[in-house]
Enzyme design. Structure first.
Site, mmCIF file in Angstrom:
data_model
loop_
_atom_site.group_PDB
_atom_site.id
_atom_site.type_symbol
_atom_site.label_atom_id
_atom_site.label_comp_id
_atom_site.label_asym_id
_atom_site.label_seq_id
_atom_site.Cartn_x
_atom_site.Cartn_y
_atom_site.Cartn_z
ATOM 1 C CG ASP A 119 39.573 40.272 35.685
ATOM 2 O OD1 ASP A 119 40.159 41.272 36.130
ATOM 3 O OD2 ASP A 119 40.071 39.132 35.670
ATOM 4 C CE LYS A 129 43.656 45.859 38.331
ATOM 5 N NZ LYS A 129 43.114 44.501 38.192
ATOM 6 C CD GLU A 152 41.506 42.039 40.649
ATOM 7 O OE1 GLU A 152 42.525 41.509 41.123
ATOM 8 O OE2 GLU A 152 41.553 43.025 39.889
ATOM 9 C CG ASP A 194 44.735 37.061 41.640
ATOM 10 O OD1 ASP A 194 45.473 36.777 40.688
ATOM 11 O OD2 ASP A 194 43.822 37.914 41.555
#
Ligand code: AMP
Length: 586
Positions: free
Chosen positions: A8, A69, A146, A168
């Site tokens: 992850d 990211k 994800e 999330d």
């Protein structure tokens, strides 16, 4: 059987897991399963990753990179010490560190990985993630979404059919996905989200509250004081976590402003009122996601929480009142994604599990053609062929017609996106189909788009009357991205070699070039001042007037101090500039 790790690669934190005795095991890094996605260079010029890099963020922000990211797939260079790197290179350092620890645990080399990305990542961002893996010496055998990974982790061992809502909420982003598990097949039906909503916004609301309170008590606006704001950033985040477990949190900061101390208590109920409007936004996203998936709230069997910010009790409460069921958080919201990726890695390596992964495309793919837009004929209308949320792999075709008589060629343009005009979407690629029959306009050209499980697109154009065809694979490996892998590998290699040499020579400040004739103790200071001025100047156009004026003043003072040869003054100005940059730089 070979080991394929699951990673992850998060905005704030990253984790690595692997399948052990059929179960996902998260590898700890210096005793912690969560590693900050932070890369830095320490005082001796040595690369540091994770906690060590995060620890120097306040003392040495210009030598530390956070949240890379967010920049994946962008054609930019990020400054780290006196070197510049692409986002892929920086991410590769994070992956290398994770890989190193997993290898240490296993006692063997790891060559393959499954890496997760947000459902909203486009092709370029996915390709950039794969490239980062490659630079870290990893063959990225699968990129998975994800929420899919989270559902997979949850579903391991559950064979009954059910519909899961994956909520999330991380540090900087939010997304929600509807995942359907049927006969062991996991399928993401729809995803929605907000790329600018997360736990960091909760911190900001707390900071605003504290600043307002301080102003009322002391008549001082802490917004004007960068150092104070920086301290508040750390203490507000700590208080926020405290409020997840306790009804009150107390924040104390001695000498926050001159001889004034901060001592404030915040109640959970007060805090919850601050963040409620933001959480309401997440509920709106849930509604949109359910609408896209054509599913009613009462049809949902389970809600899975992912991301550190879902530890906030109000998140559980509002979801429960919206959907009517209690969310599940049996598996750690920080680890669930990497565990799911490890399960997928295990499946690819040949281990038996109940789940088979079916993924969706989060984006629509199509072409451009003459069509209607805003009630008028437009030359460049986007024609969707594969619609978003379609399970992968998928193959879809549409027929198009030539416009002119004896038209000998057509230019096929492929886009990704949801906008009605092609030019407003992401251009993926194009090709010419030549040698068409000399027939009147209206010659039928069939365009077929095939998207595989890794998001690789095969485009076929066929002249229907003759069967003349042209096939172009817009493979993620072939999509033109800005990154030159060979050059990036060279850049990393040269950096790592420099680093080794620096260590050998044991020269502090070795990353500052020594110019003949300059006094050596002055040189780092001058270099730093030059570097800070450059970075500050870059910010001038993108910040508010007040901040810009403050920076201009500091730039002037910096030049004056250089001209006057005043090192003490220059050092002070460097600190002030550094503070401004830390606060203002993205
Ligand atoms: P992630 O991106 O999933 O690593 O989540 C990071 C976010 O979760 C940050 O905003 C953290 O401050 C927040 N977070 C971590 N632990 C807690 C907690 N116990 N309560 C509230 N927020 C938390």
């Amino acid at each position: 059987m070979e080991t394929i790790v699951g990673i992850d690669l998060g905005t704030t934190n990253s984790e690595i897991s692997l399948l052990e005795d059929g179960k996902p095991k998260v590898i700890t890094i210096d005793g912690d399963p969560i590693m900050p996605s932070c890369v830095g260079i320490d005082k001796s010029g040595k690369l540091i990753v994770g906690k060590a890099a995060k620890n120097q963020i306040i003392s040495d922000p210009e030598s530390t990179v956070l949240s890379i990211k967010r920049k994946m797939g962008e054609h930019i260079r990020v400054r780290l010490g006196n070197k510049e790197f692409s986002p892929e290179e920086i991410s590769s350092f994070i992956l290398l560190e994770l890989k190193k620890h997993a290898e240490r645990y296993l006692g063997k080399t790891i060559e393959k990985a499954v890496i997760t990305v947000p459902a909203y990542f486009d092709d370029r961002q996915r390709k950039a993630t794969k490239d980062a893996g490659l630079l870290a010496g990893l063959d990225v055998v699968r990129i998975i979404n994800e929420p899919t990974a989270a559902a997979l982790a949850y579903d391991a061992g559950h064979i009954e059919n059910h519909k899961l809502l994956v909520y999330d909420l991380g540090g900087g982003t939010f997304d929600v996905s509807l995942v359907v598990v049927e006969n062991g097949v996991v399928e993401v039906k729809a995803s929605h989200g907000d790329t600018k909503l997360g736990g960091d916004d909760f911190d900001q609301l707390l900071i605003n509250h504290i600043i307002q309170d301080f102003k009322t008590r002391h008549g001082i606006d802490l917004n004007e004081d960068l150092r104070a704001r920086r301290r508040l950033l750390v203490s507000a985040e700590k208080a926020k976590r405290e409020l997840s477990d306790h009804p009150f949190a107390r924040i104390r900061e001695e000498y926050l402003y001159k001889d004034l101390h901060l001592d404030i208590e915040i109640s959970r109920s007060n805090y919850e009122e601050m963040i409620r409007p933001l959480l309401q936004k997440t509920l709106n996203c849930i509604q949109m996601c359910l609408k896209d998936a054509s599913i009613l709230p009462r049809e949902i069997d389970k809600i899975i929480l992912v991301g550190g910010a879902t530890r906030t009790p109000l998140v559980h409460e509002i979801i429960k009142s919206e959907i009517g069921i209690e969310p599940h958080y049996e598996i750690s919201p920080d680890l669930i994604v990497s565990m799911g990726a490890a399960i997928q890695g295990g499946v690819i390596a040949g281990y038996k599990t109940h789940s088979i992964l079916v993924d969706i495309t989060p984006y629509t793919f199509g072409t451009s053609a003459i069509g209607e837009y805003d009630g008028q004929t437009h030359l460049d209308v986007f024609v969707p062929i594969i619609k978003r949320n379609t399970p992968l792999p998928v193959s879809k075709g549409e027929v198009f017609y030539t416009v002119a008589d004896n038209q000998e060629e057509v230019d096929v343009n492929i886009y990704q996106g949801e906008e009605p005009l092609a030019e407003d979407n992401i251009f993926i690629g194009n090709f010419l189909v030549k040698g068409l029959s000399k027939v009147p306009g209206g010659n039928e050209i069939v365009l077929n788009l095939e998207l595989d499980i890794n998001g690789i697109l095969k485009v076929t154009a066929i002249e229907k009357c003759t069967g003349l065809s042209k096939v172009v694979t817009m493979d993620t490996k072939n999509i033109k991205t800005h990154l030159d892998i060979a050059a990036a590998q060279k850049n990393i290699a040269s950096f790592l070699t420099d680093e080794a040499e620096d260590e050998e020579a044991e020269v502090s400040d070795a990353h500052f070039e020594i110019v003949e004739g300059e006094e050596t103790e002055k040189q780092p200071l001058l270099m730093k001042a030059k570097d800070l001025r450059k970075r500050a100047e870059k910010l001038l156009n993108s910040i508010g007037q007040e901040d810009a004026q403050e920076i201009r003043d500091l730039l002037d003072k910096s030049r004056d101090a250089v001209n006057a040869g005043d090192t003490k003054r220059l050092s002070e100005i460097n600190t002030s500039l550094e503070d401004m940059i830390f606060y203002l730089e993205d």
